[in-house]
Design a protein around this motif. Structure first.
Motif, PDB file in Angstrom:
ATOM      1  N   UNK A   1      -0.756  -9.081  13.389  1.00 39.56           N
ATOM      2  CA  UNK A   1       0.588  -9.654  13.480  1.00 39.56           C
ATOM      3  C   UNK A   1       0.757 -10.568  14.692  1.00 39.56           C
ATOM      4  N   UNK A   2      -0.155 -10.486  15.648  1.00 38.50           N
ATOM      5  CA  UNK A   2      -0.083 -11.327  16.845  1.00 38.50           C
ATOM      6  C   UNK A   2      -0.902 -12.604  16.711  1.00 38.50           C
ATOM      7  N   UNK A   3      -1.494 -12.835  15.523  1.00 37.73           N
ATOM      8  CA  UNK A   3      -2.313 -14.025  15.280  1.00 37.73           C
ATOM      9  C   UNK A   3      -1.573 -14.933  14.311  1.00 37.73           C
TER      10      UNK A   3
ATOM     11  N   UNK B   1      -1.524 -17.612   1.500  1.00 37.10           N
ATOM     12  CA  UNK B   1      -1.898 -16.431   2.263  1.00 37.10           C
ATOM     13  C   UNK B   1      -1.697 -16.667   3.761  1.00 37.10           C
ATOM     14  N   UNK B   2      -1.016 -15.735   4.381  1.00 37.36           N
ATOM     15  CA  UNK B   2      -0.792 -15.759   5.826  1.00 37.36           C
ATOM     16  C   UNK B   2      -0.759 -14.306   6.290  1.00 37.36           C
ATOM     17  N   UNK B   3      -1.933 -13.792   6.628  1.00 37.60           N
ATOM     18  CA  UNK B   3      -2.025 -12.383   6.964  1.00 37.60           C
ATOM     19  C   UNK B   3      -1.262 -12.047   8.231  1.00 37.60           C
ATOM     20  N   UNK B   4      -1.155 -12.986   9.147  1.00 40.89           N
ATOM     21  CA  UNK B   4      -0.433 -12.719  10.387  1.00 40.89           C
ATOM     22  C   UNK B   4       1.044 -12.471  10.141  1.00 40.89           C
TER      23      UNK B   4
ATOM     24  N   UNK C   1       2.411 -11.717   7.242  1.00 40.47           N
ATOM     25  CA  UNK C   1       2.531 -10.517   6.427  1.00 40.47           C
ATOM     26  C   UNK C   1       2.410  -9.247   7.261  1.00 40.47           C
ATOM     27  N   UNK C   2       1.531  -9.267   8.264  1.00 37.85           N
ATOM     28  CA  UNK C   2       1.398  -8.108   9.153  1.00 37.85           C
ATOM     29  C   UNK C   2       2.645  -7.912   9.999  1.00 37.85           C
ATOM     30  N   UNK C   3       3.253  -9.021  10.465  1.00 38.64           N
ATOM     31  CA  UNK C   3       4.492  -8.910  11.235  1.00 38.64           C
ATOM     32  C   UNK C   3       5.606  -8.309  10.391  1.00 38.64           C
ATOM     33  N   UNK C   4       5.714  -8.739   9.136  1.00 36.55           N
ATOM     34  CA  UNK C   4       6.704  -8.150   8.237  1.00 36.55           C
ATOM     35  C   UNK C   4       6.425  -6.669   8.015  1.00 36.55           C
ATOM     36  N   UNK C   5       5.140  -6.326   7.893  1.00 39.04           N
ATOM     37  CA  UNK C   5       4.776  -4.919   7.706  1.00 39.04           C
ATOM     38  C   UNK C   5       5.181  -4.083   8.912  1.00 39.04           C
ATOM     39  N   UNK C   6       4.968  -4.613  10.118  1.00 39.81           N
ATOM     40  CA  UNK C   6       5.335  -3.869  11.317  1.00 39.81           C
ATOM     41  C   UNK C   6       6.845  -3.698  11.423  1.00 39.81           C
ATOM     42  N   UNK C   7       7.604  -4.714  11.034  1.00 39.57           N
ATOM     43  CA  UNK C   7       9.061  -4.582  11.036  1.00 39.57           C
ATOM     44  C   UNK C   7       9.494  -3.508  10.044  1.00 39.57           C
TER      45      UNK C   7
END
Length: 313
Positions: free
Chosen positions: A66-68, A280-283, A285-291
């Protein structure tokens, strides 16, 4: 004449025995201390390792991704900032998150309104010999896949489906429910109603009927008795069921995807698109997952705090 008593040699303290007892106690104390933490470790170790490998470690990896910014499969992971988290607060993404919260809160409210009378009837009014069978009837739909249940609702709600066929046969206009927010709420409420009923039943089964009789003797009408006696006694069950349904509905993917159409984008669907969609944007998507994980963690904390409260008297 002397009054001194003769002291037997066996009655004198044995220094060697005393030292042996002290030494044994000194040896047993660390052994007992090691046993106190080794036994729980042996019992909790396998489950703790399982949770670490499948929950904690993946969450840490998601947080690193999420930080990338703009990372895709095969790119080098190089955390560089909070740009992905700033994108979460863009208006279009806030709208998606608000829709997810709306579906979760709406599902929670529907399940509570529909589930409380059912749970009350099963716990307080149904014959004891039928209670387990009635509860089993509510659990049975969960034995099937959520995907199959959603397709069943598609068959019911589509323009030429079962519901509209019944409405037109009795002279009523057909309804356009499929691919709307109403269809999503119907499907999600159907999926999570058994959870609410089971939790409320466990709370209502412990309801003290003597307090209900006392309220009636003191002149309280049924509405006053409900709000002043029943609700305080079952508040912990209401809180636990509501928060559990909210948590589960917040991350639901199947019902919004199949019943809501393109206009019912939710956080879970948006996360899916970031990982497996065309853009695709894993970063991000990961930030949304962390939220989403953070929001669910808050709900779980509330569940722990209010779910085990003693009934108010």
């Amino acid at each position: 004449m002397s009054t001194d008593k003769k002291v037997s040699p066996t009655s004198l303290p044995n220094p060697a025995a005393t030292d042996h007892k002290a030494e044994s106690s000194f040896i047993e104390e660390p052994t007992r201390s090691r046993r106190q933490w080794l036994e729980p470790l042996a019992l909790l170790g396998p489950a703790g390792l399982w949770l670490f490998l499948l929950l904690v470690l993946p969450t840490l990896i998601i947080f690193e991704l999420s930080l990338v910014p703009d990372i895709k499969p095969g790119d080098i992971v190089n955390p560089s900032g909070l740009d992905n988290y700033l994108r979460v607060f863009e208006p279009i993404n806030l709208q998606v998150m608000g829709r997810s919260v709306f579906f979760a809160v709406g599902t929670m409210a529907i399940c509570l309104v529909l589930g409380f009378p059912v749970a009350y009837w099963i716990a307080q009014m149904a014959p004891k010999r039928w209670q387990n069978l009635l509860l089993l009837g509510f659990i049975l739909p969960n034995f099937t896949s959520s995907l199959l249940r959603s397709y069943a609702w598609i068959t019911i709600l589509r323009p030429t489906g079962v519901l509209n066929s019944i409405l037109t046969s009795i002279g009523l206009p057909a309804l356009e429910l499929l691919n709307t927010s109403s269809a999503v709420l119907i499907g999600m409420a159907y999926s999570y109603l058994p959870y609410m009923v089971l939790i409320l039943y466990a709370s209502l089964e412990k309801l003290d009927r003597r307090l209900l009789e006392a309220a009636a003797d003191l002149g309280a009408n049924p509405v006053q008795t409900f709000w002043k006696v029943t609700i305080p006694q079952t508040f912990s069950g209401i809180a636990a069921g509501s928060i559990l349904v909210f948590i589960t509905a917040l991350g639901d993917f199947v019902d919004p995807e199949l019943l809501g159409g393109a206009s019912s984008m939710t956080v879970s669907r948006l996360i899916y698109n970031q990982f497996l969609g065309a853009t695709q944007n894993w970063g991000f998507g990961s930030a949304l997952s962390m939220v989403l994980i953070f929001a669910v963690s808050i709900a779980i904390a509330l569940l722990i705090k209010y779910g085990d409260m003693e009934p108010q008297r």
